[in-house]
Design an enzyme around this catalytic site. Structure first.
Site, PDB file in Angstrom:
ATOM      1  N   GLY B  18     -70.399  19.050  15.985  1.00  0.00           N
ATOM      2  CA  GLY B  18     -71.610  19.222  16.722  1.00  0.00           C
ATOM      3  C   GLY B  18     -72.590  18.205  16.558  1.00  0.00           C
ATOM      4  N   GLU B 172     -51.367  28.553  10.273  1.00  0.00           N
ATOM      5  CA  GLU B 172     -50.934  27.239   9.840  1.00  0.00           C
ATOM      6  C   GLU B 172     -50.624  26.966   8.298  1.00  0.00           C
ATOM      7  OE1 GLU B 172     -53.928  24.916  12.147  1.00  0.00           O
ATOM      8  OE2 GLU B 172     -52.401  24.739  13.718  1.00  0.00           O
TER       9      GLU B 172
END
Lengths: 416, 416
Positions: B18, B172
Site C-alpha cells: 500500500g 502453502e
C-alpha cells in the site's frame, strides 16, 4: 575397542574445510564416521566478506553438510556442539550425547583474538560465521540509514568505518565497504552523500597483505587508496569503546568498527589436554597427531601445524590438505602401517581489492588488476560446492559488475 | 501549513504494497513525500512461506526501499519506527524525530492475531516478516536435526508439524513442509526417515481456502492429502504449550507449530484516535480517509476498507489499489477537487499446493494442477520488483523443480 560392526569408529569434529576433506578422504574406508558440527552447513569462509558487504546471500556460500555427504554411506552427520574431549576414555561429549571413538580428527577452526581484550568484541565484531556476516551487514547499512536522519554534526562519525587488520580479510572488507559507499549507495540518499564515507584500514605491521611479496603489498596499498581507503600501517589499536577507536595518542570517531585481526584457536582445541602455542593452537607431531595420543589428529586453524619445520599458514587450502592427510594416517594406522609427516604444498596467496582488482601471488607468478581479479573469481567459483551455488554466485557477480549494484541490501533485526 | 517550499508535505507510514504504491502514485506531483518504514526494504510477503521452507533466499523477495524509489526525486525514505500519530497537531512521532504532515497515508499492515492469547506466539510463530521466516526455517530444519539424534520414542513428536489456519498461507506452508520432508530431505538422514513426518493443517471453518469456490477448496484439500498432509477442518485450537497443541479433547504432540490464522491491525493503526473494528482495523470513510480527518488516509490491512459496502479482502492487490487510490485523493484535495469512493477490483484468488500444483480462481475461470501452478508462478515472478530478483527466483524454482532440492537449508542461530 571397535564398534559392534567390527569397524573402526572415526569421529570428526568440525565440518569446515579440514573436517569435510577428512570425511571425504575416508569415503572408501570400512570405517564408521561421525561428523559433528554445531551448524548444519559447510561454510565457504573466504567469501564471507561479500555477505557482510551485501554482495552475496548467505545461502550462496553455505551448503548443508548432510546433503554434501548424502551419498557417502559411511558418514553420519550430527548437528551438535562438541563440549569436551576425554582423551583417556576416547570420547567426545556433545549436546547430543557422548560419542566414543577409535580415531579422532579435530577440525574446529579458529575465532578472532582480541589481544586479551574480550570486551572489544561487542564494539568490533569479527567475521567468522554467517551470523557475524549478517550482523556486520546490518551495522554497515544501518550506519548510512542513521546518518541520513542524524544531525549534520553527527554524520562524519556515523560514516566512518574502521577495519582493524590488514590481512586478506581486512583488505577485502575495506575495498568492498569503500565501493559500496561510492557506487551502490551513492544515489539513494537525499541528505547525505554516501561516497564521502571514510574507510580506514588499520594494520599494526609495516604493510598490508604481509603474506604476499612486498611489491604486491605496495600495489594493494595503492589500489586501496585509489578506492578512497585510508591505509594506516604501523598503527596499533590501543583502546576501543562504542564509536571510538584509540590509536596511541590519536582518537578516531568511527560509528562502525570491524575486527579482522588476530587468530585464536577454537575453545575446544584450546581446552584440549595437550600442549598449545600462544594462540591456543594445539602443538601436533609431524604427522598431525597428538604426541601422546597417536589416535588423535588436529588439523587446520585449530592446530599449530608444521611442514618441514616451517609454520603452515591458516588458510583454506592448508586446512583441506591437512584434513586429507589426517584421513590417510587413520587408514595407515588401521592397516598397521607407519604414519607419515604432513607436507604442505603452498599454491599461492590472493586478495581482492574492490570489484575488479586483486593481488595474486602463485610462487613466482604475480597477477594484479583485472587479470588478477578474473583469476581470483574463477578460483573461488571453482571451489564452491555444488553447481547451483556456482551459477548463483557467478550470476550475482556478473549482475553487480554490470549494474554496480549490491543486491542483498537487507537490514534484518533478528529476535533475541 | 505548507512546507517552506510551499509544497504539501505527504507522510506515508509503511513501505509495503500500500505505502509503496501510494508513493509511486504521487511520482509526478509537486509534493514533498516522506516514506517512513522501520525496515529498509519492501517485502514481497506472498512468497515469505518459500523463505520459511528453504526454497528462496530472503534477498530474493526483498528490495531496498531507497533503491526502489531512488529516481523519484520527491520522496525521502527514512528508516525509522513510527511511534504515534498526533491527529490534531498533524505530526508523526518516530524514532528519527517528528514529521509534520499536510496529508498522511497510513499503510502499516497487519500482524497475526492469537485470539486473545498473546502467550501462544512464542510457541507458534507467525509469518509476517523476514525474521519470522528465517526463524521458522530454523525451527523446521532443526526439528529434523534433533529427531536424528533423539531417542526413538521422542521422534514422532519432533517430526510432527502443526500449521494453524487453512487460508492461503496455511495451505502453502503445509504443502511446502510436506514436500520438504518427502523430497529434499528424504535421503540425507541415517537414523530417521524424514518422509514419515506428520504435517497437520488445522482450520476452524468447514473448508480450506474459504476465499475460493467450494469445488476449488475441495480440490486443494484432496491435493494436500495426496502430499501426505492431514487436513483437519472444523477444528479449533483451544490450548497451546511448548510441543503440545490442544484441540478440544484431543491433544497432539507437535514439535513445531506454525501460526497462519487471524489478522490484527498493526499497533500504530490500532492505537490511532479513531474507530476500529474487532481486529483493530481503522474504520475509514468510502474514500479511505478518516471521517473526522479528511487529510488522513488508511489503506491496506491497517484499514477496514469497504467497496460498494462490501469488505475488501486483506491481500496484496487490494493494498496496492488502495495505496494508489489514496495518492489520487491527495492529488484531488490539493487541486481542490472532491474525493471519490474507493472501488476495489478483484482479479482473483490463488494458492499453491506443493511444488507444481495450485488452485486459482479468476472470476469464473478456475485453474488447477500444473497449469494453475504455471499461472501462479508467472504471476508472482511478474510482480517481483527488479529484473535481478525475477531471474534469481525463476532460476531457483527451475533448479528445485529439476533436482527436487531446496537450496537454502540454513539453520542460522542469530546472536541475541
Amino acid at each position: 575397542m571397535m564398534a559392534q560392526s567390527g569397524r573402526s569408529r572415526v569421529v570428526i569434529v568440525g565440518g569446515g574445510f579440514g573436517g569435510l576433506e577428512a570425511a571425504r578422504g575416508l569415503a572408501k574406508a570400512a570405517v564408521e564416521i561421525t561428523l559433528l558440527d554445531q551448524r548444519n552447513y559447510h561454510l565457504f569462509q573466504p567469501l564471507l566478506y561479500q555477505v557482510a558487504t551485501a554482495a552475496l546471500s548467505p545461502s550462496e556460500i553455505a551448503w548443508p553438510l548432510r546433503h554434501v555427504l548424502t551419498r557417502q554411506a559411511n558418514v553420519r552427520v550430527v548437528m551438535a556442539q562438541a563440549l569436551a574431549i576425554d582423551l583417556e576414555r576416547r570420547e567426545v561429549e556433545s549436546t547430543a550425547g557422548v560419542f566414543p571413538y577409535d580415531h579422532l580428527i579435530l577440525a574446529t577452526g579458529a575465532t578472532h583474538s582480541y589481544f586479551g581484550k574480550p570486551q572489544w568484541e561487542q564494539h568490533a565484531p569479527g567475521l567468522k560465521s554467517l551470523a557475524d556476516a549478517t550482523e556486520l551487514r546490518r551495522r554497515i547499512l544501518s550506519a548510512f540509514e542513521q546518518a541520513e536522519t542524524a544531525d549534520p554534526g553527527a554524520r562524519p562519525a556515523l560514516l566512518t568505518f574502521a577495519i582493524v587488520g590488514g590481512g586478506a580479510t581486512g583488505v577485502e572488507m575495506a575495498g568492498a565497504v569503500a565501493e559500496l559507499a561510492r557506487d551502490a549507495l551513492s544515489r539513494d540518499f537525499r541528505q547525505i552523500d554516501p561516497s564521502l564515507a571514510r574507510v580506514l584500514l588499520i594494520e599494526g605491521g609495516p604493510r598490508v597483505l604481509p603474506a604476499l611479496a612486498e611489491d604486491l603489498s605496495a600495489y594493494a596499498g595503492r589500489a586501496l587508496r585509489e578506492l578512497g581507503v585510508e591505509v594506516m600501517t604501523g598503527t596499533t589499536v590501543t583502546g576501543l569503546e562504542d564509536g571510538r577507536v584509540q590509536l596511541g595518542d590519536q582518537v578516531i570517531e568511527a560509528g562502525t568498527v570491524i575486527w579482522a585481526a588476530g587468530v585464536a584457536a577454537s575453545k575446544l582445541a584450546a581446552e584440549l589436554a595437550a600442549e598449545h602455542d600462544r594462540a591456543g593452537r594445539v602443538k601436533v607431531a609431524a604427522d598431525l597427531s597428538l604426541p601422546d595420543h597417536p589416535e588423535v589428529f588436529v588439523v587446520g586453524d585449530a592446530a599449530a601445524m608444521l611442514s618441514d619445520g616451517k609454520p603452515v599458514p591458516g588458510i583454506a587450502p592448508a586446512a583441506k590438505q591437512a584434513g586429507r592427510h589426517a584421513a590417510r594416517q587413520v587408514l595407515a594406522q588401521i592397516a598397521g602401517r607407519p604414519t607419515e609427516a604432513f607436507r604442505y604444498s603452498h599454491a599461492g596467496d590472493l586478495a581482492t581489492i574492490g570489484r575488479h582488482n586483486a593481488a595474486v601471488q602463485l610462487g613466482r607468478v604475480k597477477l594484479t588488476g583485472f587479470i588478477g581479479w578474473i583469476f581470483w573469481g574463477v578460483a573461488h567459483v571453482y571451489f564452491l560446492i555444488g553447481l547451483r551455488n556456482r551459477i548463483a554466485v557467478a550470476f550475482d557477480w556478473l549482475w553487480s559488475w554490470l549494474t554496480r549494484q549490491r543486491n542483498i541490501r537487507l537490514i534484518v533485526q533478528h529476535r533475541a
